[in-house]
Each structure stands twice: as C-alpha cells, then as structure tokens.
Design an enzyme around this catalytic site. Structure first.
Site, PDB file in Angstrom:
ATOM      1  N   GLU A  90      38.610  64.707  49.970  1.00 48.15           N
ATOM      2  CA  GLU A  90      39.014  63.311  49.903  1.00 48.15           C
ATOM      3  C   GLU A  90      39.993  63.101  48.762  1.00 48.15           C
ATOM      4  OE1 GLU A  90      34.921  61.314  51.632  1.00 48.15           O
ATOM      5  OE2 GLU A  90      35.175  61.481  49.482  1.00 48.15           O
ATOM      6  N   CYS A 103      44.280  59.714  43.140  1.00 46.36           N
ATOM      7  CA  CYS A 103      43.197  60.513  42.584  1.00 46.36           C
ATOM      8  C   CYS A 103      43.075  61.759  43.464  1.00 46.36           C
ATOM      9  CB  CYS A 103      41.928  59.664  42.647  1.00 46.36           C
ATOM     10  SG  CYS A 103      40.468  60.518  42.108  1.00 46.36           S
ATOM     11  N   CYS A 110      31.838  70.930  44.270  1.00 47.19           N
ATOM     12  CA  CYS A 110      31.922  71.248  42.842  1.00 47.19           C
ATOM     13  C   CYS A 110      30.732  72.101  42.453  1.00 47.19           C
ATOM     14  CB  CYS A 110      31.937  69.959  42.013  1.00 47.19           C
ATOM     15  SG  CYS A 110      32.079  70.292  40.235  1.00 47.19           S
ATOM     16  N   CYS A 114      26.557  67.820  38.351  1.00 45.04           N
ATOM     17  CA  CYS A 114      26.061  66.785  37.434  1.00 45.04           C
ATOM     18  C   CYS A 114      25.058  65.902  38.176  1.00 45.04           C
ATOM     19  CB  CYS A 114      27.219  65.946  36.912  1.00 45.04           C
ATOM     20  SG  CYS A 114      28.391  66.920  35.964  1.00 45.04           S
ATOM     21  N   CYS A 117      26.381  62.758  40.300  1.00 52.79           N
ATOM     22  CA  CYS A 117      27.655  62.865  41.027  1.00 52.79           C
ATOM     23  C   CYS A 117      27.470  63.263  42.488  1.00 52.79           C
ATOM     24  CB  CYS A 117      28.551  63.876  40.317  1.00 52.79           C
ATOM     25  SG  CYS A 117      30.107  64.168  41.188  1.00 52.79           S
ATOM     26  N   CYS A 331      37.007  56.458  43.129  1.00 46.52           N
ATOM     27  CA  CYS A 331      37.634  57.663  42.641  1.00 46.52           C
ATOM     28  C   CYS A 331      36.653  58.290  41.662  1.00 46.52           C
ATOM     29  CB  CYS A 331      38.911  57.276  41.907  1.00 46.52           C
ATOM     30  SG  CYS A 331      39.685  58.635  41.053  1.00 46.52           S
TER      31      CYS A 331
HETATM   32  N1  SAH Z   1      34.873  67.234  37.376  1.00 52.19           N
HETATM   33  C1  SAH Z   1      35.681  66.363  36.586  1.00 52.19           C
HETATM   34  C2  SAH Z   1      36.592  65.466  37.404  1.00 52.19           C
HETATM   35  C3  SAH Z   1      36.025  64.867  38.655  1.00 52.19           C
HETATM   36  S1  SAH Z   1      34.776  63.665  38.394  1.00 52.19           S
HETATM   37  C4  SAH Z   1      34.820  65.572  35.628  1.00 52.19           C
HETATM   38  O1  SAH Z   1      33.597  65.596  35.763  1.00 52.19           O
HETATM   39  O2  SAH Z   1      35.388  64.962  34.729  1.00 52.19           O
HETATM   40  C5  SAH Z   1      35.737  62.303  37.760  1.00 52.19           C
HETATM   41  C6  SAH Z   1      34.940  61.278  36.978  1.00 52.19           C
HETATM   42  O3  SAH Z   1      34.041  60.561  37.842  1.00 52.19           O
HETATM   43  C7  SAH Z   1      34.076  61.901  35.901  1.00 52.19           C
HETATM   44  O4  SAH Z   1      34.216  61.205  34.681  1.00 52.19           O
HETATM   45  C8  SAH Z   1      32.696  61.740  36.468  1.00 52.19           C
HETATM   46  O5  SAH Z   1      31.727  61.746  35.473  1.00 52.19           O
HETATM   47  C9  SAH Z   1      32.795  60.439  37.199  1.00 52.19           C
HETATM   48  N2  SAH Z   1      31.699  60.216  38.151  1.00 52.19           N
HETATM   49  C10 SAH Z   1      31.017  61.137  38.857  1.00 52.19           C
HETATM   50  N3  SAH Z   1      30.038  60.551  39.583  1.00 52.19           N
HETATM   51  C11 SAH Z   1      30.118  59.225  39.343  1.00 52.19           C
HETATM   52  C12 SAH Z   1      29.383  58.094  39.788  1.00 52.19           C
HETATM   53  N4  SAH Z   1      28.373  58.227  40.650  1.00 52.19           N
HETATM   54  N5  SAH Z   1      29.726  56.884  39.316  1.00 52.19           N
HETATM   55  C13 SAH Z   1      30.761  56.744  38.461  1.00 52.19           C
HETATM   56  N6  SAH Z   1      31.492  57.766  37.995  1.00 52.19           N
HETATM   57  C14 SAH Z   1      31.176  59.004  38.424  1.00 52.19           C
HETATM   58 FE1  SF4 Z   2      31.650  68.261  39.271  1.00 50.30          FE
HETATM   59 FE2  SF4 Z   2      30.965  65.752  39.713  1.00 50.30          FE
HETATM   60 FE3  SF4 Z   2      30.185  66.948  37.476  1.00 50.30          FE
HETATM   61 FE4  SF4 Z   2      32.786  66.323  37.801  1.00 50.30          FE
HETATM   62  S1  SF4 Z   2      31.072  64.872  37.648  1.00 50.30           S
HETATM   63  S2  SF4 Z   2      31.918  68.265  37.065  1.00 50.30           S
HETATM   64  S3  SF4 Z   2      32.972  66.617  40.025  1.00 50.30           S
HETATM   65  S4  SF4 Z   2      29.566  67.515  39.564  1.00 50.30           S
END
Ligand code: SAH
Ligand code: SF4
Length: 353
Positions: A90, A103, A110, A114, A117, A331
């Site tokens: 996406e 974005c 990934c 996390c 996420c 995003c």
């Molecule tokens: N992997 C990288 C970039 C992709 S995620 C990273 O983690 O930075 C991009 C941003 O979206 C990150 O700051 C991440 O913490 C945030 N993000 C992930 N899941 C989210 C959620 N459920 N609500 C809001 N932000 C989220």
């Molecule tokens: Fe991966 Fe999501 Fe963690 Fe970014 S926030 S490192 S996309 S698992």
C-alpha cells in the site's frame, strides 16, 4: 521480463551499450521513464523504432499494477498496488494546501513486529526493490496528476533501514531523475542503528525520523522488539552523527498510547532525554488496529497535557493530524492484505494475537 524502472542512469547506459546504442540514448530513456512517466516503450517517440522493439521484447517499463483506492474525508487516498510476484503493498497520497506528499512502502510486511503496528502483525515477506519504491511515487503522480508531488516519506509498510541499500538507491533516483529535492524526502526508522550510519554515509541528505515512542528502554522494549538490540543511548548517538554528517536535524516520532507512554511523567522524562539533542518531537495519535485490543488512543486532554509538558521544557513539538483515518487508513499503519500467511520475523519479535 525485467522492469527498467529502478535502474540508475549508468545501468541504463550499460544496457543500451550492449545493444550498440550511443550513450545519449540512456539520458533519453531515463527521461521517458522518470520525467515523462511513460509506461510503454511505444510512447518513447524519440527512440528509434528498432530499439523500442528490442526493449519491448526483453523488458517492461514498470512492474506493478494499481488495484484499489480509498479516499478519506480529509483527502488522503490509500492505494493498493499489486507487485509483479502478486504480492500486495500500500501507499498513500497526501495532499496538503501547500504541498503534496506520498507515503511509500519499503518492504512487503515488516520483520520488526512492533506491538501497535498493523504492518508488523502480518509478518514479513520480502524487501522491495528500488524500482518498486520509485514506481509507487510515479503511480501516485499518474493517478493524481492535477498537482505535482513535492514530498515523499518512507513511512508506509516496512522498516526502510532493514532495506537500506535499496532505499538509498530509490532516494537517489527520486532526487536525480524524478527531481524531488532530497530535503523533501524523509526516511522513518524504528531505530536500526547500523542503518542510520549507512544512511549518513550516503550523504543524501534526506530527513530522518526516528520512532522513539518511549522515554526509556524498559517502556520501549515492551513496544518495539529491536529496542533490546539497540538501546536509546545508541540511537541518540547515531542521530547526532547523522546530523553532523548531513546537516539535517532529526525528528523523533512518538505514538501516544493511553496509559502506556502518555503520562506527564513520561513527557518529563522524554524532555530530559532529548534535552540538547536539537530535534523536534512529532506526536502521533494511535490509530486503532483491528486485532490489537491491548492499546487505546490517548484522550485529547492527555495529548494536550503531554504536549504542554514537552513545550514547557523547551522542546519543539508538532502533532500529526489524523490523516487518512477512516476510509483510507493512516499513513504509517498500512496492513496490505497479502497472502495472509505469517512468515519470518526478527528474533525476539513479540507474537501477538
Ligand atoms: N518502520 C518505520 C516506518 C514505517 S512505520 C518506523 O517504524 O518508523 C511509520 C510510522 O507509523 C512509525 O512512526 C510508526 O510507529 C507509526 N505507526 C505504526 N503503527 C501505528 C498505529 N497503529 N497508529 C499510529 N501510528 C502508527
Ligand atoms: Fe515495522 Fe510497523 Fe514497527 Fe515500523 S512500526 S518497524 S513498520 S512493525
């Protein structure tokens, strides 16, 4: 049949030299691919017919197909793209009054995983190529051609610094061929320390956003599996190095999770941690993810109190709007339904329901 998108000027030159073509043809070819956004060799009218024929037989221009799109009330459009191997990613088009941003995803899924996420929830399938990253940008421009896209953030699916060579290559092509200013490119990382050094060495100089999300390693480790490998102290020294090499300040992203990391005491400790670091904090409201019931979004009062505490202590704070919430999904939390199977994760990655 390999796609030419993602090939740098010298690689195109080498390909054409193999066909006995003069060097200037590679400039023309690059211009068609990246500036005029041609999708077939037939469109490349200043290339000789025989060359176009030869290119058509051995190559494609692009590799992916746009599938679905959903626009939310605020104008953000989330696009689903099908890759050449049928996997799905996406990307999001984000128009603002003064600029247009996209974005981009850097991986299919990934491997970090996390706890909050949606992308991590589905596991990891593969890295994207540089071409697949540049192609997302070009498709977004094709599908929203009324305004020029000026900015791109690597905040879609995946961890860019676990695919750092391809991300650097994509950023270089976006800069030199698509002509997006490096200052308008931002790479967001969960804090992969060796990747930050590698990016610094590329001297691009793109913006760096670090997903900190906690004022200490204990809170951070409960949310982010890689926090055990790279403590905050190492991330902050890598960020200092990045700033000194590139001249770019770093942004610290902080997702607010009710009761987990959003109290005034957390804010106080975050301010102490970042005191003197010359970076701003970007507060992100948690976007609820289906299947993750353990977190909830902080209330407006809690966000205001957290933000106020940081500001009182002298930190520059920005707050991410809930772009794309609802219809399009935000995003930075893209799910990208693919084959549905869970696959490789990084060692230590937390398993979730
Ligand atoms: N992997 C990288 C970039 C992709 S995620 C990273 O983690 O930075 C991009 C941003 O979206 C990150 O700051 C991440 O913490 C945030 N993000 C992930 N899941 C989210 C959620 N459920 N609500 C809001 N932000 C989220
Ligand atoms: Fe991966 Fe999501 Fe963690 Fe970014 S926030 S490192 S996309 S698992």
């Amino acid at each position: 049949m390999g796609a030419l998108i993602g090939k740098a000027q010298d690689e195109l030159a080498a390909l054409l030299a193999g066909y006995g073509e003069p060097a200037f043809r590679s400039r023309q070819l690059a211009e068609w691919i990246y500036r005029k956004r041609a999708r077939s060799f037939d469109e490349m009218t200043n290339l000789p017919q025989a060359l176009r024929q030869r290119l058509t037989e051995g190559h494609a221009v692009r590799s992916m197909t746009p599938e679905a799109e959903r626009t939310s009330g605020d104008g953000a459009t989330k696009h689903t793209m099908r890759l050449g191997d049928d996997r799905v990613i996406e990307c999001v088009h984000l128009p603002y009054p003064e600029r247009v941003s996209v974005c981009l995803s850097s991986q299919v899924g990934c491997p970090v995983g996390c706890a909050f996420c949606a992308t991590g929830l589905g596991g990891f399938e593969r890295n994207l190529t540089a071409g697949e990253m540049v192609e997302q940008f070009l498709w977004m421009q094709d599908l929203h051609s009324n305004r020029r896209i000026s900015h791109a953030v690597f905040m879609g699916m995946g961890e860019p610094l676990l695919n750092v060579a391809n991300v650097i290559k994509a950023a270089n092509i976006l800069r030199s061929e698509v002509q997006v200013s490096a200052r308008n490119l931002t790479i967001s990382t969960v804090g992969i320390v060796p990747g930050i050094y590698e990016l610094a060495a590329a001297r691009l100089p793109v913006g760096l956003a670090i997903s900190l999300h906690a004022p200490d390693d204990a809170v951070r480790s409960a949310l982010i599996p890689t926090a055990r490998r790279w403590p905050i102290s190492e991330i902050l020294s890598a960020a200092r190095h990045y700033r000194s090499e590139t001249g770019r300040d770093v942004t610290y992203e902080y997702i607010l999770l009710s009761g987990v990391n959003d109290t005034v005491d957390h804010a106080r400790r975050l301010a102490d941690l970042l005191h003197g670091e010359r970076g701003s904090v970007n507060l992100i409201p948690y976007n609820p993810v289906a299947g993750l019931s353990s977190f909830s979004t902080s209330s407006a009062e809690q966000v205001a109190a957290f933000r106020g505490e940081l500001q009182r202590r002298g930190l520059a704070v920005t707050q991410r709007m809930r772009r794309g919430r609802g219809a399009a999904g935000a995003c930075g939390q893209l799910a990208g339904r693919t084959t549905g199977r869970r696959s490789t994760r990084m060692p230590g990655a937390a398993r979730r329901a």
